[in-house]
Structure formats: C-alpha cells, structure tokens
Motif scaffolding. Structure first.
Motif, PDB file in Angstrom:
ATOM      1  N   PRO A  11       7.521   2.771   8.252  1.00  0.00           N
ATOM      2  CA  PRO A  11       7.340   1.718   7.242  1.00  0.00           C
ATOM      3  C   PRO A  11       5.879   1.314   7.139  1.00  0.00           C
ATOM      4  O   PRO A  11       5.141   1.319   8.129  1.00  0.00           O
ATOM      5  CB  PRO A  11       8.208   0.572   7.764  1.00  0.00           C
ATOM      6  N   SER A  12       5.456   0.975   5.936  1.00  0.00           N
ATOM      7  CA  SER A  12       4.074   0.585   5.694  1.00  0.00           C
ATOM      8  C   SER A  12       3.991  -0.911   5.434  1.00  0.00           C
ATOM      9  O   SER A  12       4.504  -1.408   4.426  1.00  0.00           O
ATOM     10  CB  SER A  12       3.504   1.364   4.498  1.00  0.00           C
ATOM     11  N   ALA A  13       3.341  -1.633   6.352  1.00  0.00           N
ATOM     12  CA  ALA A  13       3.198  -3.078   6.192  1.00  0.00           C
ATOM     13  C   ALA A  13       2.300  -3.411   5.001  1.00  0.00           C
ATOM     14  O   ALA A  13       2.553  -4.375   4.274  1.00  0.00           O
ATOM     15  CB  ALA A  13       2.639  -3.698   7.469  1.00  0.00           C
ATOM     16  N   SER A  14       1.252  -2.604   4.785  1.00  0.00           N
ATOM     17  CA  SER A  14       0.351  -2.879   3.665  1.00  0.00           C
ATOM     18  C   SER A  14       1.065  -2.682   2.337  1.00  0.00           C
ATOM     19  O   SER A  14       0.889  -3.471   1.394  1.00  0.00           O
ATOM     20  CB  SER A  14      -0.880  -1.965   3.743  1.00  0.00           C
ATOM     21  N   MET A  42       7.514   3.273  -0.485  1.00  0.00           N
ATOM     22  CA  MET A  42       6.533   3.523   0.574  1.00  0.00           C
ATOM     23  C   MET A  42       6.661   2.494   1.687  1.00  0.00           C
ATOM     24  O   MET A  42       6.459   2.819   2.872  1.00  0.00           O
ATOM     25  CB  MET A  42       5.117   3.511  -0.010  1.00  0.00           C
ATOM     26  N   ALA A  43       7.004   1.256   1.346  1.00  0.00           N
ATOM     27  CA  ALA A  43       7.168   0.221   2.368  1.00  0.00           C
ATOM     28  C   ALA A  43       8.346   0.517   3.283  1.00  0.00           C
ATOM     29  O   ALA A  43       8.332   0.172   4.470  1.00  0.00           O
ATOM     30  CB  ALA A  43       7.342  -1.142   1.709  1.00  0.00           C
ATOM     31  N   LEU A  44       9.382   1.173   2.728  1.00  0.00           N
ATOM     32  CA  LEU A  44      10.578   1.490   3.514  1.00  0.00           C
ATOM     33  C   LEU A  44      10.552   2.908   4.071  1.00  0.00           C
ATOM     34  O   LEU A  44      11.546   3.372   4.611  1.00  0.00           O
ATOM     35  CB  LEU A  44      11.833   1.317   2.645  1.00  0.00           C
ATOM     36  N   GLY A  45       9.407   3.583   3.919  1.00  0.00           N
ATOM     37  CA  GLY A  45       9.321   4.972   4.358  1.00  0.00           C
ATOM     38  C   GLY A  45       9.287   5.107   5.866  1.00  0.00           C
ATOM     39  O   GLY A  45       9.472   4.151   6.611  1.00  0.00           O
ATOM     40  N   ALA A  46       9.079   6.343   6.292  1.00  0.00           N
ATOM     41  CA  ALA A  46       8.996   6.617   7.730  1.00  0.00           C
ATOM     42  C   ALA A  46       7.594   7.139   8.042  1.00  0.00           C
ATOM     43  O   ALA A  46       7.252   8.268   7.672  1.00  0.00           O
ATOM     44  CB  ALA A  46      10.055   7.641   8.126  1.00  0.00           C
ATOM     45  N   MET A  61      21.233  -3.083  -0.439  1.00  0.00           N
ATOM     46  CA  MET A  61      21.466  -3.636  -1.771  1.00  0.00           C
ATOM     47  C   MET A  61      20.149  -3.818  -2.523  1.00  0.00           C
ATOM     48  O   MET A  61      20.047  -3.502  -3.723  1.00  0.00           O
ATOM     49  CB  MET A  61      22.183  -4.983  -1.655  1.00  0.00           C
ATOM     50  N   HIS A  62      19.131  -4.307  -1.830  1.00  0.00           N
ATOM     51  CA  HIS A  62      17.815  -4.492  -2.439  1.00  0.00           C
ATOM     52  C   HIS A  62      17.270  -3.166  -2.945  1.00  0.00           C
ATOM     53  O   HIS A  62      16.773  -3.083  -4.079  1.00  0.00           O
ATOM     54  CB  HIS A  62      16.863  -5.110  -1.406  1.00  0.00           C
ATOM     55  N   ALA A  63      17.372  -2.125  -2.118  1.00  0.00           N
ATOM     56  CA  ALA A  63      16.858  -0.819  -2.508  1.00  0.00           C
ATOM     57  C   ALA A  63      17.651  -0.241  -3.681  1.00  0.00           C
ATOM     58  O   ALA A  63      17.082   0.336  -4.610  1.00  0.00           O
ATOM     59  CB  ALA A  63      16.904   0.133  -1.312  1.00  0.00           C
TER      60      ALA A  63
END
Length: 215
Positions: free
Chosen positions: A139-142, A133-137, A53-55
């Motif tokens: 995931p990126s914590a930064s 980018m945070a939800l990519g593969a 839902m957020h995405a």
C-alpha cells in the motif's frame, strides 16, 4: 398606396415553451448511478471492514465515468460535449450574464455546468488510479493522501455544481434537478431529441449489476 413595413414576430416567451426530451435515458442512469457510487464511496472511506465496498463503488464510478466520456462523443445531441462546450469568451459572457434575466438560454448543460461535469469525470478517473495505487501491494501512504485530497476537491465541485443548479432553476423558472429524472426541459418541439436510447441504459444497469454480483 404605401406598403406596411415588414415586422418580425417576437421571440417566444418562456411561458410559450412546452416540455421536450433533452436528456436521454443512458445519460440520466449514468449520472444517477455515478452520484450514488460517489456518495457511497465517500461515506465508506476509512471505515474498518468497508474497504471491499469502498473499492467496488469506486471502480464502478470509474466505469461509469469512462462510459459518460465515450457517450459524450457518440451519444444523443445534448449528451455530446460538442453541444455544450463553449469558447472561453462565451463562458465568461455567460457568467457575467448569470445574475441578469435569462441571458442566452441553453438546453442540457450550460457552458459552466459542462466544464464542471467534465472536470468531475476526470477527477473520478484520478480517484480510481490513486485509490488503486493506495490499496496496491505494498500500500502507498502517499497515494492514499492524494486520493483523499482529490476526493475533497471532487466533493467541493459537486457542491458548487448543486449551488449552480439551484440558482439556474430559480432563474429559469423550472426545477432543473427534476430534469435528471424525467429528462425534459422547457423548450421548442424542434429542440427535442428523437429517441431516449433506453436499450443503452439497460446495458449500463446490466453491466453494473453483473460487476457487483461478481464482486
């Protein structure tokens, strides 16, 4: 005989204004949906099970922001950035005059609100990029940290804009919050836009609804 000196009629007072159409329907629908999507995405951020839902709300907000930017060049009079963007000197003069009387009257966006609106649209696009980018593969914590920081800045900008609308409403003597519902402000008939462009608003609602159904 002597001729009477020529006189010019005084400018119309606010009491002599009538309600004129300023905001077209696509702009109002876009801002309304954008506000709902931003609030929903902010409220679902970090909640377990609410990531889809957020995405969805986030990507919808990006699409709406892109539309508003394009509409800022091809839309009706007051939706165009060229109508509301002013020089730095004009913006500084407007800010200096804000506490005193009416100052220069603006329909649509004031010089300050125009800047805030554009900055917010840019922040929504940045939120879309960092969120993706945070939800990519993998995931990126930064990027997730950047995403949260940009969201906080955007929320602060929304609060600043709302405070400005409250102040401007008090100074102008009309509820400017309601202008995004009925699209009208106090002004002269010659200042009204000629069409609400409802067909474009229907396209926006259809596109958003179709995307949500697809998701």
């Amino acid at each position: 005989t002597t001729m009477a000196p020529k006189t010019t009629p005084p400018p119309a007072s606010p009491a002599a204004f009538t309600r004129v159409l300023v905001w077209d329907t696509p702009t109002r629908v876009c801002y309304g949906l954008l506000a709902l999507c931003f609030a929903g995405a902010y409220g679902t951020a970090g909640l377990d099970g609410w990531e889809p839902m957020h995405a969805t709300l986030g990507y919808t907000a990006v699409g709406l922001a892109l539309f508003r930017i394009v509409w800022g060049f091809v839309g009706t009079r007051y939706a165009r950035f060229s109508e509301s963007l002013q020089s730095p000197a004009a913006v500084a003069k407007y800010v200096a005059q804000m506490p005193y009387g009416w100052g220069k009257r603006y329909l649509g966006h004031s010089p300050v609100s125009a800047i805030l609106a554009i900055v917010f649209l840019v922040l929504v696009l940045v939120l879309g990029v960092t969120g993706s980018m945070a939800l990519g593969a993998p995931p990126s914590a930064s990027m997730a940290q950047w995403h949260g920081g940009v969201a906080a800045v955007a929320l602060g900008l929304v609060g600043l804009h709302l405070a400005g609308v409250v102040f401007s409403s008090w100074r102008a003597g009309e509820n400017l919050f309601l202008t995004m519902f009925h699209g009208t402000q106090l002004g002269h008939p010659s200042e009204a836009i000629d069409t609400p462009r409802r067909s474009v608003a229907v396209f926006i609602v259809a596109a958003v609804s179709g995307f949500w159904l697809f998701q």
